[in-house]
Write a protein that holds these residues in place. Structure first.
Motif, PDB file in Angstrom:
ATOM      1  N   ALA A 143       1.345  -1.569   0.145  1.00 47.57           N
ATOM      2  CA  ALA A 143      -0.613  -0.176   0.330  1.00 47.57           C
ATOM      3  C   ALA A 143       0.616   1.368   0.026  1.00 47.57           C
ATOM      4  O   ALA A 143       0.578   2.339  -0.982  1.00 47.57           O
ATOM      5  N   ILE A 144       1.781   1.028   1.041  1.00 45.71           N
ATOM      6  CA  ILE A 144       2.899   2.639   1.126  1.00 45.71           C
ATOM      7  C   ILE A 144       3.964   2.654  -0.582  1.00 45.71           C
ATOM      8  O   ILE A 144       3.738   3.376  -1.315  1.00 45.71           O
ATOM      9  N   GLY A 145       3.859   1.450  -1.102  1.00 44.60           N
ATOM     10  CA  GLY A 145       4.252   1.616  -2.308  1.00 44.60           C
ATOM     11  C   GLY A 145       4.124   2.333  -3.054  1.00 44.60           C
ATOM     12  O   GLY A 145       4.315   2.976  -4.129  1.00 44.60           O
ATOM     13  N   SER A 146       2.823   2.015  -3.347  1.00 43.50           N
ATOM     14  CA  SER A 146       1.675   2.204  -4.604  1.00 43.50           C
ATOM     15  C   SER A 146       1.404   3.141  -4.398  1.00 43.50           C
ATOM     16  O   SER A 146       1.551   4.144  -5.495  1.00 43.50           O
ATOM     17  N   ALA A 147       1.158   3.746  -3.542  1.00 48.09           N
ATOM     18  CA  ALA A 147       0.393   5.522  -3.131  1.00 48.09           C
ATOM     19  C   ALA A 147       2.366   6.111  -3.388  1.00 48.09           C
ATOM     20  O   ALA A 147       1.546   7.051  -3.951  1.00 48.09           O
ATOM     21  N   ALA A 148       3.220   5.674  -3.532  1.00 48.91           N
ATOM     22  CA  ALA A 148       4.480   6.373  -3.696  1.00 48.91           C
ATOM     23  C   ALA A 148       5.038   6.684  -4.665  1.00 48.91           C
ATOM     24  O   ALA A 148       4.756   7.990  -5.157  1.00 48.91           O
ATOM     25  N   MET A 149       4.279   5.717  -5.919  1.00 52.03           N
ATOM     26  CA  MET A 149       4.331   5.798  -7.234  1.00 52.03           C
ATOM     27  C   MET A 149       3.098   6.307  -7.989  1.00 52.03           C
ATOM     28  O   MET A 149       3.187   7.480  -9.041  1.00 52.03           O
ATOM     29  N   VAL A 150       1.959   6.313  -7.177  1.00 45.46           N
ATOM     30  CA  VAL A 150       1.229   6.513  -7.607  1.00 45.46           C
ATOM     31  C   VAL A 150       1.203   8.189  -7.095  1.00 45.46           C
ATOM     32  O   VAL A 150       0.945   9.000  -8.194  1.00 45.46           O
ATOM     33  N   SER A 151       1.269   8.826  -6.202  1.00 45.82           N
ATOM     34  CA  SER A 151       1.855  10.206  -6.090  1.00 45.82           C
ATOM     35  C   SER A 151       2.758  11.211  -7.186  1.00 45.82           C
ATOM     36  O   SER A 151       2.141  12.053  -7.297  1.00 45.82           O
ATOM     37  N   LEU A 152       3.740  10.364  -7.522  1.00 41.18           N
ATOM     38  CA  LEU A 152       4.566  10.569  -8.427  1.00 41.18           C
ATOM     39  C   LEU A 152       3.983  10.600  -9.479  1.00 41.18           C
ATOM     40  O   LEU A 152       4.351  11.886 -11.074  1.00 41.18           O
ATOM     41  N   ILE A 203      -2.774   8.613   1.379  1.00 42.53           N
ATOM     42  CA  ILE A 203      -3.977   9.138   1.464  1.00 42.53           C
ATOM     43  C   ILE A 203      -3.441  10.664   1.174  1.00 42.53           C
ATOM     44  O   ILE A 203      -3.483  11.249   0.272  1.00 42.53           O
ATOM     45  N   VAL A 204      -2.816  11.224   2.100  1.00 42.08           N
ATOM     46  CA  VAL A 204      -2.596  11.962   2.190  1.00 42.08           C
ATOM     47  C   VAL A 204      -1.077  12.593   1.182  1.00 42.08           C
ATOM     48  O   VAL A 204      -1.645  13.040   0.466  1.00 42.08           O
ATOM     49  N   MET A 205      -0.380  11.532   0.524  1.00 36.12           N
ATOM     50  CA  MET A 205       0.374  11.908  -1.047  1.00 36.12           C
ATOM     51  C   MET A 205      -0.689  12.013  -1.935  1.00 36.12           C
ATOM     52  O   MET A 205      -0.350  12.586  -2.809  1.00 36.12           O
ATOM     53  N   LYS A 206      -0.981  11.373  -1.753  1.00 33.63           N
ATOM     54  CA  LYS A 206      -1.524  10.596  -3.399  1.00 33.63           C
ATOM     55  C   LYS A 206      -3.297  11.677  -3.386  1.00 33.63           C
ATOM     56  O   LYS A 206      -3.511  12.418  -4.389  1.00 33.63           O
ATOM     57  N   LEU A 207      -4.028  12.501  -2.356  1.00 37.77           N
ATOM     58  CA  LEU A 207      -5.102  13.215  -2.054  1.00 37.77           C
ATOM     59  C   LEU A 207      -4.741  14.464  -2.427  1.00 37.77           C
ATOM     60  O   LEU A 207      -5.772  14.911  -3.507  1.00 37.77           O
ATOM     61  N   THR A 208      -3.596  15.259  -2.039  1.00 40.31           N
ATOM     62  CA  THR A 208      -2.875  16.273  -2.391  1.00 40.31           C
ATOM     63  C   THR A 208      -2.662  16.253  -4.136  1.00 40.31           C
ATOM     64  O   THR A 208      -2.832  17.170  -4.561  1.00 40.31           O
ATOM     65  N   ALA A 209      -2.044  15.026  -4.621  1.00 44.64           N
ATOM     66  CA  ALA A 209      -1.662  15.079  -5.668  1.00 44.64           C
ATOM     67  C   ALA A 209      -2.914  14.554  -6.568  1.00 44.64           C
ATOM     68  O   ALA A 209      -3.176  15.915  -8.147  1.00 44.64           O
TER      69      ALA A 209
END
Length: 733
Positions: free
Chosen positions: A513-522, A703-709
């Motif tokens: 979940a964390i790894g995918s969130a990082a990739m999704v955010s970028l 969700i912080v990194m994904k939702l802001t993006a």
């Protein structure tokens, strides 16, 4: 003759285009339909379990067995009612948010984006509700089958988990593709890129619900858990799921609303956002425009993941039977390994069929080959597995790091906490290296499109990740029901075996979940830069650097607020339990008031989730409209980099403290250090400190990194219009 030949060629070409368009539609729709049918079959299998006490097998004391059965049904109903009550109240709040935010979106982004947002939010709510309903239905049946044998109990839990895994991804793919087809038919867009930019609202809707589901559910479950531990374990020496503890039912309810509905909404958000980001970036590529199967390549990858998950379940059912306790963990890990192996050739085949041999992405990547994209997806797929397994290494008491913490807890709680913090920080190293290599290679060969494909690859086994994530809370609840209903000790041993395996593999799921969130955010940040026309992000630019600093601060503020919320709610829960215990443990033996504790957790979680949610939703909007698109780009970079490190360290430190306590309880340090010893009390303290880190603040940072993006992407055009020509604020010429 030439005109006739030309017309014939055009006719054949149009027929070929129509055929391939129809074939793409079939390949997208067939796997989710199959997934939903298989989920229905698994649901029917779970429903077929009759809670009757196994009269033909356990006829030794039939009257006592029937008393236990009635108690099991009563406890399961209380848990189900508590979960339904919380979700109904939470979804009422969310309905208000959806309505208000839609009114903000409508004039700024237009009707299509607003519709996408509403559909994404409703789909996320539906997925979370389905997962929770399955979990509270399967938990008591898992307990009942563990009364018979381990194999039967495991099968019910894994069937229940697979219902959530298959139905969530299937509904997500169907809703997304339906939006694409409806928008094409009902709206006129100047280009395909504008179509898919409107579809990005779907990811925003899913991620918005995930924010409240993750934060609200996390506060709920940890308020009950910490309050129950401090009052029942530390003050009265009760077992974790002793029915006399007033907070024990709320704790079991929390497992469902936090780890099922919250995690489901979180990973649905990742799926929706990564697919939307890839669609936006694909439609911006001149080499992919005009080819429907090339544009639908990201959706086809997600659909193929459903098929791979279904095949994995069939393989596991045939060749990986669970007969002994060690088989449970092997079987759960097999789900991830087998599904990853199956997805590998599927990704290569899809990439070859969907993409041109060589195509133009942008001026920096003018000649991208189809296998570059396949490599990007595979890097994400396999690095996700590596990140997950390293998370397990740092959180499982099978390995040295957790055992080191247990050794230090012989002396004091403080040394165990110091070691746990150090373990959390160390556990960032390998995942960050994996993410860095994946991003570096994918971006070098395919640009931001490659990064988006890497995120999709990491979510390629989402059906199995969700199956395992749901398996854990189902088994945890099954153990709680066995304890509270007074089932024989061997039943509790079987449910504990399932729960322990679920906890171990849950660490792998959190790593995913964390790894995918990082990739999704970028990937979303890259899509924002495309839409807002940000050509480069220079940290020497004062607006970029200001945004960078603020973005890096956001996860700390968010984590602080959520941790403080858990502390306040847990304190309220503790005081309520201590008020009831003298009457419960006294000569009158008053029945515990579980409803009161459920109400405390519900009210506290809904009250406390508002401020962190406002921080995440408003920050990119304030940065964009007041300080320009460069400040927004800096904010996204800061929030992403800071959230990755903090999420990994908090989740793994909390998991390590939890498993250190279990290691000591099981006699890992020797019988003299088991329950009741100072070492065990020190471990309980560490576990209590780690609870909000691993189940509330840490996972919520995804969700912080994904939702802001995704908010920045959806409002990208408006933010660009509110910026001056150099990318600064509009009020600075």
């Amino acid at each position: 003759l030439e005109r006739r030949t030309l017309n014939s060629h055009q006719h054949h070409l149009s027929r070929a285009v129509a055929f391939f368009t129809m074939l793409v539609t079939v390949l997208i729709l067939l796997p989710p339909v199959l997934g939903l049918l298989w989920a229905a079959r698994q649901w029917k299998s779970v429903s077929a379990v009759q809670i009757d006490g196994h009269p033909t097998l356990l006829a030794v004391d039939d009257a006592r067995n029937q008393e236990i059965v009635q108690e099991m049904i009563k406890i399961a109903k209380t848990i189900s009612d508590g979960a339904n009550s919380f979700l109904f109240t939470e979804y009422t709040y969310m309905a208000g948010y959806i309505l208000v935010f839609s009114m903000v979106l409508l004039p700024v982004t237009g009707v299509p984006t607003t519709i996408s947002f509403i559909v994404g939010a409703i789909t996320s709510v539906l997925c979370g509700w389905i997962g929770m309903r399955v979990a509270v239905f399967a938990n008591v049946r898992t307990t009942h089958q563990c009364w018979k044998d381990l194999t039967s109990g495991y099968q019910v839990a894994i069937d229940g988990g697979s219902v959530m895994g298959l139905s969530l991804v299937s509904l997500g793919v169907l809703a997304l593709y339906a939006l694409v087809l409806i928008f094409e038919a009902c709206f006129h867009f100047e280009s395909e890129q504008r179509l898919f930019e409107s579809i990005a609202g779907y990811g925003l809707g899913g991620s918005s619900i995930a924010l409240f589901g993750r934060v609200g559910g996390g506060i709920y479950t940890k308020a009950a858990d910490v309050g129950a531990d401090l009052s029942g374990k530390n003050e009265y020496g009760l077992e974790e799921d002793d029915y006399r503890n007033p907070a024990c039912i709320a704790d079991n309810v929390g497992d469902n609303v936090g780890d099922i509905a919250g995690m489901g909404a979180d990973l649905f958000g990742s799926f929706a956002e990564s697919t939307c980001a890839a669609l936006v970036l694909a439609s911006a590529s001149a080499g992919l425009q005009g080819s429907w199967r090339s544009l639908m390549y990201p959706v086809l990858l997600s659909a193929a993941g459903i098929l791979a998950g279904w095949v994995t379940l069939l393989v596991l059912r045939c060749f990986c039977r669970v007969k002994e306790m060690p088989d449970v963990e092997k079987s759960l890990k097999g789900l991830l390994i087998i599904s990853t192996a199956i997805m590998t050739p599927v990704v290569i085949a899809l990439s070859w069929w969907c993409l041109p041999q060589v195509f133009f992405v942008n001026s920096r990547h003018p000649a991208v080959r189809w296998w570059y994209c396949a490599l990007s997806v595979l890097l994400g797929l396999w690095s996700g597995l590596i990140v997950g397994y390293f998370s397990e290494y740092y959180t499982s008491h099978t390995y040295r790091p957790v055992r080191e913490i247990a050794e230090t807890q012989k002396q004091s709680a403080a040394t165990g906490i110091i070691y746990g913090l150090a373990l959390g920080y160390l556990s960032c190293i390998v995942p960050v290296i994996c993410l860095g290599v994946t991003i570096l290679v994918a971006h070098s060969i395919c640009g931001m499109f490659g990064v988006a494909l890497g995120a999709l690859g990491m979510l390629g086994t989402l059906t199995m990740s969700l199956t395992i994530d749901a398996f854990g809370p189902i088994s945890d609840n099954a153990g709680g029901i066995a304890e509270m209903a007074g089932l024989p000790e061997e039943v509790r041993q079987r449910t504990d075996c399932l729960d322990a395996a679920g906890n171990t593999t849950a660490a792998i799921g959190k790593g995913f979940a964390i790894g995918s969130a990082a990739m999704v955010s970028l990937a979303l940040s890259g899509a924002f830069c495309v839409r807002a026309r940000v050509t480069h992000v220079d940290i020497l630019n004062p607006w970029v650097f200001t945004g960078l600093l603020f973005g890096a601060m956001m996860p700390y503020a968010f984590a602080a607020w959520t941790m403080k919320s858990v502390g306040k709610a847990a304190d309220e829960m503790y005081r309520e339990c201590m008020r009831q215990f003298p009457m419960i443990m006294g000569p009158d033996h008053v029945e515990p008031d579980h409803e009161r504790c459920i109400r405390i957790s519900t009210e506290a979680s809904l009250r406390e989730m508002l401020a962190p949610g406002a921080l995440v939703i408003l920050s990119p909007l304030v940065a964009g409209f007041c300080f320009g698109k460069n400040a927004t780009a800096g904010l996204l970079a800061g929030a992403m980099v800071s959230s990755i490190q903090l999420a990994i360290s908090m989740s793994n430190a909390g998991g390590a403290w939890d498993n250190s306590k279990k290691y000591i309880s099981a006699g890992g340090l020797g019988e003299e250090f088991m329950k009741g010893s100072e070492a065990h009390k020190n471990a309980v303290t560490g576990d209590t400190v780690g609870d909000p880190l691993k189940d509330t603040s840490g996972p919520s940072l995804n969700i912080v990194m994904k939702l802001t993006a995704i908010i920045s992407l959806v409002f990208g055009t408006a933010i660009a219009d509110c910026s001056n020509p150099s990318g600064g604020p509009f009020w600075l010429s």
